[in-house]
Design an enzyme around this catalytic site. Structure first.
Site, mmCIF file in Angstrom:
data_model
loop_
_atom_site.group_PDB
_atom_site.id
_atom_site.type_symbol
_atom_site.label_atom_id
_atom_site.label_comp_id
_atom_site.label_asym_id
_atom_site.label_seq_id
_atom_site.Cartn_x
_atom_site.Cartn_y
_atom_site.Cartn_z
ATOM 1 N N SER A 11 0.829 -1.206 0.000
ATOM 2 C CA SER A 11 0.000 0.000 0.000
ATOM 3 C C SER A 11 0.865 1.258 0.000
ATOM 4 C CB SER A 11 -0.900 0.010 1.236
ATOM 5 O OG SER A 11 -0.082 -0.051 2.391
ATOM 6 N N HIS A 22 -2.972 -2.901 -5.715
ATOM 7 C CA HIS A 22 -3.298 -2.444 -4.366
ATOM 8 C C HIS A 22 -4.781 -2.581 -4.143
ATOM 9 C CE1 HIS A 22 -3.834 1.056 -1.330
ATOM 10 N NE2 HIS A 22 -3.644 -0.089 -0.707
ATOM 11 N N GLU A 62 -6.074 -0.079 -7.085
ATOM 12 C CA GLU A 62 -5.026 0.792 -7.641
ATOM 13 C C GLU A 62 -4.013 -0.101 -8.346
ATOM 14 O OE1 GLU A 62 -3.656 3.054 -4.192
ATOM 15 O OE2 GLU A 62 -4.513 4.879 -5.011
ATOM 16 N N ASN A 64 -3.898 6.849 -0.513
ATOM 17 C CA ASN A 64 -3.300 6.983 0.822
ATOM 18 C C ASN A 64 -2.421 8.224 0.933
ATOM 19 O OD1 ASN A 64 -4.616 4.757 1.716
ATOM 20 N ND2 ASN A 64 -2.860 3.368 1.556
#
Ligand code: T1G
Length: 701
Positions: free
Chosen positions: A411, A432, A444, A482
């Site tokens: 991540s 991801h 992702e 993120n």
């Protein structure tokens, strides 16, 4: 006859065929063509009955969504639908694929409807911030009754052909070729002298039922479940008109309500989201004819929450998985976790026991990497440490066959470094997934510097099989989602030091349209996770990038969130319901005091600006660096992975709707007051100066 609508006659049956790939959407040309074809059928004295059908993979999938927001062009869809209904020659609609929105409304305007057994029908306009605007709210209740009409129109969910027949929406089901079925049914209508049967004149389904009570109940349900949504209450009002007014007045009421929805910001945002999701599949430098690799056998390394979720994603798509763990006990625990996850779905009624067993039969376990020798794709979901990833990828490089795709679920770690652990960087890609991986649709796809085009094309095609929404992102810490959420969370925490409470911050952001507030989110994921990331950041960030201290304070007090029953909120044993934490305010006040901050009252709007503008500023940097190729990709990530309200369109769409000059002005004020974190993104400054939007900007490849 314009190219997309064809008229022909076979005996006494006039065939009107729409051909507008890929989904037979009704744009101006198609509406005009349908009217011309109808006129042709009227003047064709040998034509005694009409059949309306479509070529290609589906019946009409609705009005052309690309036309919304542009000046309306005659003829309108209601005009076309009404003309077919007024025809004095019986008209049969032949449905295959999906008859959606204006497509179903066209069919409702016909006098008879038949559907192929595998077809679906629905009125999904509410998902676009609209309501059925071509008679659907008036005709559907007259066939299926108010209860079913309300359910379909407010949910926007399609129903299958069998259900449609059960609810008198279609008359008969057929198999095979729509044209043959249409001609045969039309001939029967003719031979039996059935004549026209205008839907608008039907009333049976409206009688003998307390429609007022149904309307009132749905109205209350919408107010409770969908606060802030613009079109659902108007959907209810339009159906109510069908119970109170004659057809003509009801259609006028529907049109007025439709126009209100069409003009709403929510419609613009939801339509943006619709196209943004589809745009993600288009990657400029990936030729459409790029060869793809066959993916039939998948390996997943790591049987933790993520690994098991990823494995279930694949077996749910019918793809066999070899789940690898370090030893037999760990493997059995992982397989048990997979079974329990499925059993929970069965208990909820969202999965049948038979399908559960089918899926679990595709899930095998192993502890010896040599069992991955035949895998077409291996995804590692091991501990988030570069050293652990190195060991895994070096081993995979040894055992996996040439051409196997090696994927990391990391991540935040550098995918290019991970690819460097192998001799085949062109076969390495990041996948991801978002937890729970078997539920969240967002994926992702992290494209490394050396990731090959074939690998990219293969994982993009694979994501469709997994029913995932794949967004290609570049390599950086946190990729897109993120990386941006860190900025948002930091500001939310600073606000607690400046005077806000968790309840206020979370409440303001939920009212803005986030599914969950940042403090409740932190309690859910565990403050210890955030604390360890925070320590890493403290060690690397320069001193002019200060970090909040609230998280460290709660961690030191042993308040880790739901896992300890106390964090930003308190949680009763076994409950996830956040309650105020009476020990929190003194801790916040102590932090403010130590930092010399005078706590002050903060408005909800201010809270939203500080958090959402932090997302936007980082999104602008991500765009400029090419980590995301277009601003709508960032919106798709936030709409599908971070609970950003669909009717807001996503952070970048929201910024465009405010005007980038207005956003920049506020960010400059925050920069003045709070320093380096709020340095305006150069792209934001450039676009604001040029009077452009994020949506106008494209990375020069
Ligand atoms: N208008 C314009 N383009 C559309 C479209 C539409 N209605 N539906 C799909 N497309 C494009 C889509 O953007 C994509 O383009 C391509 O077709 C394939 O779509 C008055 C006002 C039908 C179930 O909401 O649900 O009628 O990316 O990738 O997965 O009351 O498309 O290839 O360039 O989604 O097989 C109501 C929306 C409209 C249905 C097929 N109708 N579409 O799914 O293909 S409002 C809808 C879908 C209305 C009236 C009101 C799905 C699908 P590109 P796709 P798919």
């Amino acid at each position: 006859m314009n190219s997309s609508v064809n008229y022909e006659r076979q005996g006494e049956v006039a065939l009107i065929t729409l051909n507008n790939p890929p989904v037979n959407a009704l744009g101006q040309a198609q509406r005009e063509g349908l009217l011309r074809a109808l006129h042709q059928a009227q003047i064709d004295t040998q034509a005694k009955v009409l059949v309306l059908l479509c070529s290609g993979r589906t019946f009409i999938a609705g009005a052309d969504i690309k036309e919304f927001g542009k000046p309306p062009q005659a003829p309108s869809l209601p005009e076309v639908v009404n003309a077919y209904e007024q025809s004095d020659k019986p008209c049969v609609a032949v449905i295959h694929g999906t008859a959606l929105g204006g497509g179903l409304e066209m069919a409702l305007g016909c006098h008879y409807r038949i559907a192929r057994r595998d077809a679906k029908v629905g009125l999904p306009e509410v998902k676009l911030g609209l309501l059925p605007g071509a008679g659907g709210t008036q005709r559907l209740p007259r066939l299926a009754g108010v209860a079913k009409a309300l359910e379909m129109i407010v949910s926007g969910q399609p129903i299958n052909a069998l259900q449609a027949r059960e609810h008198q929406i279609v008359d008969e089901l057929f198999d095979g070729d729509p044209r043959a079925a249409g001609i045969a049914f039309a001939q029967r209508v003719l031979d039996s002298g059935l004549g026209v049967r205008r839907t608008g004149e039907q009333a049976a389904a409206l009688k003998g039922v307390d429609n007022g009570a149904l309307i009132a109940a749905k109205r209350a349900d919408v107010a409770k479940r969908l606060p802030g949504f613009f079109s659902p209450p108007r959907c209810v009002a339009a159906v109510e008109a069908a119970t109170l007014l004659p057809l003509v007045e009801g259609l006028q009421r529907e049109r007025a309500l439709f126009q209100e929805c069409l003009a709403s910001e929510q419609r613009a945002a939801l339509v943006h989201g619709f196209f943004a999701e589809r745009q993600c599949a288009h990657i400029d430098d990936l030729p459409k004819d790029t060869p793809v690799r066959v993916i039939e056998r998948v390996g997943v390394i790591g049987g933790g929450t993520m690994g098991v979720g990823i494995a279930l994603s694949f077996v749910s798509a019918g793809i066999a998985v070899m789940l690898m763990e370090v030893d037999e006990p760990a493997l059995q625990r992982a397989l048990q976790r997979a079974r329990e996850t499925c059993e929970a779905s069965v208990a909820r009624g969202s999965l049948s026991p038979a399908v559960m067993e089918q899926r679990l039969a595709l899930l095998h376990g192993g502890v010896d990497y040599s069992e991955l020798a035949t895998a077409d794709l291996v995804i590692e979901a091991v501990f988030e440490s570069l050293e652990v990833k190195r060991q895994v990828f070096e081993r995979l490089d040894q055992v996996c066959k040439p051409g196997a795709i090696l994927a990391s679920n990391t991540s935040s770690l550098d995918l290019d470094v991970i690819a460097g652990f192998t001799s085949r960087a062109e076969d390495v890609v990041g996948l991801h997934f978002f937890s729970p991986a078997n539920v969240m649709r967002l994926l992702e796809v992290v494209r490394g510097r050396h990731t090959g085009l074939e690998v990219l094309a293969t994982v993009m095609q694979l994501s469709k099989r997994l029913n995932k929404i794949a967004v290609v992102v570049g390599v950086c810490d946190g990729f897109v989602g993120n990386r941006m959420i860190f900025q948002y969370g930091r500001e939310a925490e600073f606000l607690l030091e400046e005077g806000a409470t968790p309840e206020q911050v979370d409440g303001a952001l939920r009212n803005f349209g986030l599914a969950m507030g940042p403090n409740a989110m932190r309690d859910l994921s565990g403050l210890d996770i955030g604390w360890s990331i925070r320590q890493r950041q403290r060690a690397t960030l320069p001193s002019n990038y200060p970090l909040p201290d609230v998280l460290d304070t709660l961690y030191a007090a042993g308040m880790l969130g739901q896992k300890t029953g106390q964090g930003f909120y308190c949680y009763a044993p076994g409950s996830r319901r956040p309650e105020p934490n009476p020990e929190l305010l003194p801790l916040l006040e102590a932090v403010s005091r130590e930092k010399g901050i005078e706590r002050r009252a903060l408005s909800d709007d201010y809270i939203v600006e500080r958090c959402v503008f932090a997302l936007i500023n980082e999104g602008a940097k991500i765009l400029q660096e090419g980590i995301a190729r277009r601003s709508s990709d960032i919106d798709v990530i936030y709409l599908n992975g971070y609970g950003f309200a669909a009717w807001r369109g996503g952070p970048m769409f929201y910024a465009d709707s405010l005007g980038l000059d207005n956003v920049l002005a506020r960010i400059r004020e925050f920069h003045q007051r709070f320093g380096a974190w709020w340095e305006p993104a150069p792209l934001l400054e450039q676009l604001a100066a040029e009077g452009r939007r994020f949506a106008d900007w494209k990375l020069e490849s």
